[in-house]
Design an enzyme around this catalytic site. Structure first.
Site, short mmCIF file in Angstrom:
data_model
loop_
_atom_site.label_atom_id
_atom_site.label_comp_id
_atom_site.label_asym_id
_atom_site.label_seq_id
_atom_site.Cartn_x
_atom_site.Cartn_y
_atom_site.Cartn_z
N HIS A 182 74.16 42.15 -8.29
CA HIS A 182 75.37 41.39 -8.00
C HIS A 182 76.11 40.90 -9.24
CE1 HIS A 182 72.16 40.71 -4.95
NE2 HIS A 182 73.10 41.15 -4.16
N GLY A 203 83.80 28.08 -5.26
CA GLY A 203 83.49 29.12 -4.29
C GLY A 203 84.36 30.35 -4.48
N ARG A 213 89.62 31.18 -8.25
CA ARG A 213 89.68 29.87 -8.91
C ARG A 213 88.89 29.91 -10.22
NH1 ARG A 213 91.93 25.56 -7.20
NH2 ARG A 213 91.97 26.26 -5.04
N ARG A 241 81.74 43.24 -6.76
CA ARG A 241 82.20 42.65 -5.50
C ARG A 241 83.35 41.67 -5.70
NH1 ARG A 241 78.58 43.05 -0.95
NH2 ARG A 241 76.79 44.35 -1.47
N ARG A 280 78.61 22.88 -9.18
CA ARG A 280 79.49 23.39 -8.14
C ARG A 280 80.72 22.50 -8.06
NH1 ARG A 280 81.61 24.92 -3.50
NH2 ARG A 280 81.52 23.57 -1.66
N ILE A 281 81.89 23.10 -8.05
CA ILE A 281 83.14 22.37 -7.88
C ILE A 281 83.86 22.99 -6.68
CG2 ILE A 281 83.52 21.39 -10.17
CD1 ILE A 281 84.93 23.94 -10.99
N GLY A 282 83.84 22.26 -5.58
CA GLY A 282 84.37 22.84 -4.34
C GLY A 282 85.19 21.84 -3.54
N SER A 283 85.49 22.23 -2.32
CA SER A 283 86.25 21.37 -1.41
C SER A 283 85.35 20.95 -0.25
CB SER A 283 87.49 22.10 -0.88
OG SER A 283 87.10 23.27 -0.18
N GLU A 309 80.40 20.45 3.64
CA GLU A 309 80.73 21.66 2.89
C GLU A 309 79.68 22.72 3.25
OE1 GLU A 309 78.78 22.43 -0.60
OE2 GLU A 309 77.44 21.67 0.96
N MET A 310 79.54 23.78 2.44
CA MET A 310 78.69 24.88 2.91
C MET A 310 77.75 25.47 1.87
SD MET A 310 81.29 26.93 5.48
CE MET A 310 79.94 27.63 6.43
N GLU A 311 77.57 24.81 0.71
CA GLU A 311 76.77 25.44 -0.34
C GLU A 311 75.77 24.55 -1.08
OE1 GLU A 311 80.22 27.76 0.60
OE2 GLU A 311 80.32 25.85 -0.46
N SER A 331 89.64 17.84 0.83
CA SER A 331 90.87 18.59 1.11
C SER A 331 91.38 18.37 2.53
CB SER A 331 90.62 20.08 0.88
OG SER A 331 89.57 20.54 1.71
N ASP A 332 90.51 17.85 3.40
CA ASP A 332 90.95 17.53 4.76
C ASP A 332 90.03 16.47 5.34
OD1 ASP A 332 89.04 19.40 6.88
OD2 ASP A 332 89.08 19.96 4.77
N ARG A 387 96.12 20.60 -3.13
CA ARG A 387 94.76 21.09 -3.38
C ARG A 387 94.60 21.50 -4.84
NH1 ARG A 387 91.54 23.12 1.07
NH2 ARG A 387 90.85 24.81 -0.28
#
Length: 232
Positions: free
Chosen positions: A5, A21, A25, A44, A88-91, A180-182, A204-205, A218
Protein backbone atom coordinates in the site's frame (compact mmCIF):
# COMPACT_ATOMS: atom_id res chain seq x y z
CA UNK A 1 11.38 -1.57 -0.01
CA UNK A 2 7.72 -0.63 -0.18
CA UNK A 3 4.59 -2.43 1.01
CA UNK A 4 1.42 -3.45 -0.84
CA UNK A 5 0.00 0.00 0.00
CA UNK A 6 3.03 2.33 0.15
CA UNK A 7 5.79 2.62 -2.45
CA UNK A 8 8.11 4.73 -0.27
CA UNK A 9 11.64 3.54 0.33
CA UNK A 10 13.00 3.34 3.85
CA UNK A 11 14.17 6.77 5.00
CA UNK A 12 11.75 8.70 2.79
CA UNK A 13 9.17 9.09 5.57
CA UNK A 14 9.84 11.28 8.61
CA UNK A 15 9.60 10.10 12.22
CA UNK A 16 6.53 12.34 12.68
CA UNK A 17 3.55 11.94 10.33
CA UNK A 18 0.44 14.12 10.14
CA UNK A 19 -2.51 12.08 8.87
CA UNK A 20 -5.74 13.56 7.54
CA UNK A 21 -8.27 11.13 6.17
CA UNK A 22 -8.42 12.75 2.73
CA UNK A 23 -5.29 12.28 0.59
CA UNK A 24 -6.05 15.54 -1.20
CA UNK A 25 -5.84 17.31 2.15
CA UNK A 26 -2.40 15.73 2.59
CA UNK A 27 -1.47 17.25 -0.78
CA UNK A 28 -2.87 20.61 0.37
CA UNK A 29 -0.80 20.53 3.58
CA UNK A 30 2.35 19.63 1.66
CA UNK A 31 1.85 22.46 -0.82
CA UNK A 32 0.82 25.16 1.65
CA UNK A 33 2.69 24.38 4.86
CA UNK A 34 5.80 22.34 4.07
CA UNK A 35 9.01 23.40 2.35
CA UNK A 36 10.53 21.34 -0.47
CA UNK A 37 7.85 18.66 -0.16
CA UNK A 38 8.39 15.48 -2.19
CA UNK A 39 5.66 12.90 -2.90
CA UNK A 40 6.63 9.44 -1.64
CA UNK A 41 3.41 7.53 -2.34
CA UNK A 42 0.73 7.41 -5.04
CA UNK A 43 -0.47 3.80 -4.57
CA UNK A 44 -4.31 3.80 -4.63
CA UNK A 45 -3.99 7.60 -4.77
CA UNK A 46 -3.31 7.62 -1.02
CA UNK A 47 -0.89 10.50 -1.36
CA UNK A 48 2.04 10.99 1.00
CA UNK A 49 4.67 13.73 1.14
CA UNK A 50 7.80 14.54 3.10
CA UNK A 51 9.15 18.07 3.50
CA UNK A 52 10.35 20.38 6.24
CA UNK A 53 8.62 22.78 8.61
CA UNK A 54 10.81 25.28 10.45
CA UNK A 55 13.76 23.09 9.60
CA UNK A 56 12.23 19.86 10.93
CA UNK A 57 11.60 16.90 8.64
CA UNK A 58 7.93 16.01 8.66
CA UNK A 59 5.63 13.83 6.57
CA UNK A 60 1.94 14.00 5.79
CA UNK A 61 -0.15 11.17 4.38
CA UNK A 62 -3.82 10.34 3.92
CA UNK A 63 -5.30 7.56 6.01
CA UNK A 64 -8.63 6.99 4.29
CA UNK A 65 -12.02 6.47 5.91
CA UNK A 66 -12.72 4.03 8.71
CA UNK A 67 -10.84 1.65 10.99
CA UNK A 68 -9.71 -0.88 8.33
CA UNK A 69 -8.12 1.81 6.15
CA UNK A 70 -6.33 3.78 8.86
CA UNK A 71 -5.39 0.48 10.52
CA UNK A 72 -3.44 -0.60 7.43
CA UNK A 73 -1.64 2.68 6.82
CA UNK A 74 -0.64 3.37 10.41
CA UNK A 75 0.50 -0.23 10.97
CA UNK A 76 2.83 0.02 7.99
CA UNK A 77 4.15 3.43 9.04
CA UNK A 78 4.97 2.23 12.54
CA UNK A 79 6.34 -1.21 11.66
CA UNK A 80 7.79 -0.90 8.15
CA UNK A 81 8.93 2.73 8.07
CA UNK A 82 10.03 3.25 11.69
CA UNK A 83 7.66 6.19 12.22
CA UNK A 84 7.63 7.22 15.89
CA UNK A 85 4.50 9.35 16.12
CA UNK A 86 1.33 9.85 14.08
CA UNK A 87 -1.01 12.77 14.59
CA UNK A 88 -4.43 12.29 13.06
CA UNK A 89 -6.03 15.56 12.00
CA UNK A 90 -9.63 14.98 11.02
CA UNK A 91 -13.23 16.11 11.33
CA UNK A 92 -15.94 14.99 13.74
CA UNK A 93 -19.59 15.41 14.56
CA UNK A 94 -20.35 16.92 17.98
CA UNK A 95 -22.49 15.00 20.46
CA UNK A 96 -22.57 17.43 23.42
CA UNK A 97 -24.40 20.78 23.62
CA UNK A 98 -21.28 22.59 24.86
CA UNK A 99 -19.17 21.44 21.92
CA UNK A 100 -19.47 23.92 19.08
CA UNK A 101 -18.65 24.15 15.41
CA UNK A 102 -14.93 24.89 14.76
CA UNK A 103 -13.92 23.68 18.22
CA UNK A 104 -10.80 21.55 18.30
CA UNK A 105 -11.46 18.28 20.13
CA UNK A 106 -8.48 16.26 21.29
CA UNK A 107 -9.23 12.58 21.80
CA UNK A 108 -7.86 11.63 25.22
CA UNK A 109 -9.58 8.30 24.71
CA UNK A 110 -11.50 6.63 21.88
CA UNK A 111 -14.55 4.50 22.61
CA UNK A 112 -15.45 2.24 19.71
CA UNK A 113 -18.02 -0.15 18.32
CA UNK A 114 -15.30 -1.71 16.16
CA UNK A 115 -14.07 -5.27 16.64
CA UNK A 116 -10.46 -4.21 15.87
CA UNK A 117 -9.13 -5.15 19.32
CA UNK A 118 -10.25 -8.77 18.93
CA UNK A 119 -7.00 -9.57 17.09
CA UNK A 120 -5.03 -9.08 20.33
CA UNK A 121 -7.02 -11.79 22.14
CA UNK A 122 -7.04 -9.78 25.37
CA UNK A 123 -8.82 -11.08 28.50
CA UNK A 124 -10.93 -7.92 28.75
CA UNK A 125 -11.73 -4.62 27.05
CA UNK A 126 -8.80 -2.50 25.88
CA UNK A 127 -9.05 1.29 26.39
CA UNK A 128 -7.42 3.12 23.43
CA UNK A 129 -5.80 6.35 24.67
CA UNK A 130 -3.57 9.13 23.36
CA UNK A 131 0.11 9.57 24.13
CA UNK A 132 0.26 11.98 27.07
CA UNK A 133 3.28 14.01 25.88
CA UNK A 134 1.65 14.67 22.51
CA UNK A 135 -1.65 15.45 24.24
CA UNK A 136 -0.06 17.95 26.62
CA UNK A 137 1.88 19.61 23.80
CA UNK A 138 -1.24 19.96 21.68
CA UNK A 139 -3.33 21.48 24.49
CA UNK A 140 -0.59 23.98 25.33
CA UNK A 141 -0.22 24.97 21.67
CA UNK A 142 -3.98 25.46 21.28
CA UNK A 143 -4.09 27.69 24.35
CA UNK A 144 -1.13 29.76 23.14
CA UNK A 145 -3.01 30.44 19.92
CA UNK A 146 -6.14 31.51 21.80
CA UNK A 147 -8.31 28.81 20.25
CA UNK A 148 -11.02 26.72 21.89
CA UNK A 149 -10.02 23.18 22.78
CA UNK A 150 -11.91 20.32 24.34
CA UNK A 151 -10.15 17.19 25.52
CA UNK A 152 -11.98 14.01 26.42
CA UNK A 153 -13.60 10.87 25.05
CA UNK A 154 -14.59 10.50 21.42
CA UNK A 155 -16.33 7.64 19.62
CA UNK A 156 -14.71 5.78 16.76
CA UNK A 157 -17.59 4.21 14.89
CA UNK A 158 -17.55 1.64 12.09
CA UNK A 159 -20.96 2.84 10.90
CA UNK A 160 -21.71 6.20 9.30
CA UNK A 161 -25.34 5.44 8.36
CA UNK A 162 -26.54 3.50 11.39
CA UNK A 163 -29.77 1.53 11.15
CA UNK A 164 -30.32 2.15 14.88
CA UNK A 165 -31.28 5.82 15.40
CA UNK A 166 -30.68 5.66 19.17
CA UNK A 167 -26.94 4.93 19.20
CA UNK A 168 -25.79 8.56 19.43
CA UNK A 169 -28.13 9.19 22.37
CA UNK A 170 -26.47 6.41 24.33
CA UNK A 171 -22.92 7.58 23.70
CA UNK A 172 -23.97 11.16 24.43
CA UNK A 173 -25.29 10.25 27.90
CA UNK A 174 -21.84 8.85 28.73
CA UNK A 175 -20.24 12.23 28.07
CA UNK A 176 -18.62 11.33 24.74
CA UNK A 177 -17.76 14.60 23.01
CA UNK A 178 -17.87 13.72 19.34
CA UNK A 179 -17.93 10.89 16.81
CA UNK A 180 -15.39 10.05 14.11
CA UNK A 181 -14.17 6.83 12.46
CA UNK A 182 -10.43 6.25 12.94
CA UNK A 183 -8.89 7.21 16.31
CA UNK A 184 -9.34 3.90 18.14
CA UNK A 185 -7.46 1.90 15.51
CA UNK A 186 -4.65 4.46 15.45
CA UNK A 187 -4.33 4.31 19.24
CA UNK A 188 -4.35 0.50 19.29
CA UNK A 189 -1.71 0.25 16.57
CA UNK A 190 0.47 2.75 18.45
CA UNK A 191 0.08 0.82 21.71
CA UNK A 192 0.99 -2.48 20.09
CA UNK A 193 4.01 -0.96 18.34
CA UNK A 194 5.20 0.93 21.42
CA UNK A 195 4.90 4.22 19.50
CA UNK A 196 3.07 7.54 19.96
CA UNK A 197 -0.26 8.72 18.59
CA UNK A 198 -2.69 11.61 18.95
CA UNK A 199 -6.01 12.42 17.31
CA UNK A 200 -7.15 16.02 16.90
CA UNK A 201 -10.53 16.81 15.38
CA UNK A 202 -12.25 19.91 14.08
CA UNK A 203 -16.00 19.92 14.74
CA UNK A 204 -17.56 20.18 11.28
CA UNK A 205 -21.17 19.43 12.21
CA UNK A 206 -23.37 19.05 15.29
CA UNK A 207 -25.59 15.99 15.50
CA UNK A 208 -28.08 17.59 17.92
CA UNK A 209 -28.25 21.18 16.67
CA UNK A 210 -28.57 20.63 12.92
CA UNK A 211 -25.49 22.77 12.32
CA UNK A 212 -22.61 22.22 9.91
CA UNK A 213 -19.73 24.17 8.43
CA UNK A 214 -19.65 25.25 4.83
CA UNK A 215 -16.83 24.04 2.60
CA UNK A 216 -14.94 27.32 3.14
CA UNK A 217 -15.47 27.23 6.91
CA UNK A 218 -14.20 23.64 7.01
CA UNK A 219 -11.05 24.74 5.19
CA UNK A 220 -10.36 27.56 7.66
CA UNK A 221 -11.05 25.29 10.63
CA UNK A 222 -8.71 22.65 9.30
CA UNK A 223 -5.99 25.24 8.74
CA UNK A 224 -6.08 26.06 12.47
CA UNK A 225 -5.75 22.40 13.38
CA UNK A 226 -2.95 21.81 10.86
CA UNK A 227 -1.04 24.73 12.32
CA UNK A 228 -1.47 23.32 15.83
CA UNK A 229 -0.15 19.91 14.74
CA UNK A 230 2.86 21.52 13.06
CA UNK A 231 3.69 23.87 15.94
CA UNK A 232 3.45 21.29 18.74
Amino acid sequence: MGTPHNEAEKGEIAKRVLMPGDPLRAKYIAEHFLKDAVCFNTVRNMLGYTGTYKGEKISVMGGGMGVPSVGIYTYELYHEYEVEEIIRIGSAGALQDDVDLRDVVIAVGACTDSNYAAQYNLPGTFAPIADYELLESAVNTVREKGLTVRAGNVLTSDVFYNDDPTVNDRWRKMGVLAVEMEAAALYMNAARAGKKALCMLTISDHLYKDEKLSARERQLGFDNMIQIALDM
